[in-house]
Scaffold this motif. Structure first.
Motif, mmCIF file in Angstrom:
data_model
loop_
_atom_site.group_PDB
_atom_site.id
_atom_site.type_symbol
_atom_site.label_atom_id
_atom_site.label_comp_id
_atom_site.label_asym_id
_atom_site.label_seq_id
_atom_site.Cartn_x
_atom_site.Cartn_y
_atom_site.Cartn_z
ATOM 1 N N ALA A 59 25.087 37.201 -40.102
ATOM 2 C CA ALA A 59 25.183 37.781 -41.444
ATOM 3 C C ALA A 59 25.295 36.688 -42.502
ATOM 4 C CB ALA A 59 26.383 38.726 -41.519
ATOM 5 N N ALA A 60 26.067 35.635 -42.209
ATOM 6 C CA ALA A 60 26.201 34.532 -43.158
ATOM 7 C C ALA A 60 24.861 33.820 -43.349
ATOM 8 C CB ALA A 60 27.267 33.546 -42.681
ATOM 9 N N ALA A 62 21.879 35.145 -42.940
ATOM 10 C CA ALA A 62 20.997 36.047 -43.692
ATOM 11 C C ALA A 62 21.358 36.047 -45.173
ATOM 12 C CB ALA A 62 21.091 37.462 -43.123
ATOM 13 N N TRP A 63 22.638 36.030 -45.477
ATOM 14 C CA TRP A 63 23.087 36.007 -46.873
ATOM 15 C C TRP A 63 22.619 34.718 -47.557
ATOM 16 C CZ3 TRP A 63 27.155 32.829 -48.952
ATOM 17 C CH2 TRP A 63 27.490 33.151 -50.275
ATOM 18 N N TRP A 64 22.792 33.583 -46.868
ATOM 19 C CA TRP A 64 22.360 32.300 -47.421
ATOM 20 C C TRP A 64 20.846 32.290 -47.625
ATOM 21 C CZ3 TRP A 64 19.233 28.402 -45.380
ATOM 22 C CH2 TRP A 64 19.217 27.212 -46.120
ATOM 23 N N ALA A 66 18.864 34.811 -48.029
ATOM 24 C CA ALA A 66 18.482 35.699 -49.127
ATOM 25 C C ALA A 66 18.733 35.038 -50.472
ATOM 26 C CB ALA A 66 19.262 37.007 -49.030
ATOM 27 N N GLY A 67 19.810 34.279 -50.574
ATOM 28 C CA GLY A 67 20.090 33.558 -51.821
ATOM 29 C C GLY A 67 19.048 32.507 -52.114
#
Length: 85
Positions: A59-60, A62-64, A66-67
């Motif tokens: 999840a981390a 994917a979040w990075w 996406a940013g």
């Protein structure tokens, strides 16, 4: 003991020995099952923890990603240096 002695055609002493040996074998088997159950439950707990940890890391990431992708789209940010090895 009389039932064992009568059915197996044994003396009372031999029947007692046979029953005692079987009882000891059952206790040993029960202890082995308990030990295996403890080992299995510890393995299950470890597996569940590692699964949860890998999901958090995913999840981390994917979040990075996406940013970085959003900045690349909105600001024409060049992220090619992140993919060159």
């Amino acid at each position: 003991m009389r039932v064992v002695a009568g059915r197996a055609n044994l003396t009372q002493a031999d029947a007692e020995k046979r029953v005692d040996a079987l009882s000891e074998q059952m206790k040993t088997s029960a202890d082995n099952v308990r030990a295996a159950n403890e080992t299995t439950s510890k393995g299950g707990i470890l597996f569940a923890f590692l699964t949860a940890a890998s999901m958090v890391l995913g999840a981390a990431a994917a979040w990075w990603g996406a940013g970085v992708g959003g900045r690349h789209r909105d600001e024409q940010f060049d992220a090619s240096h992140l993919t060159r090895w």
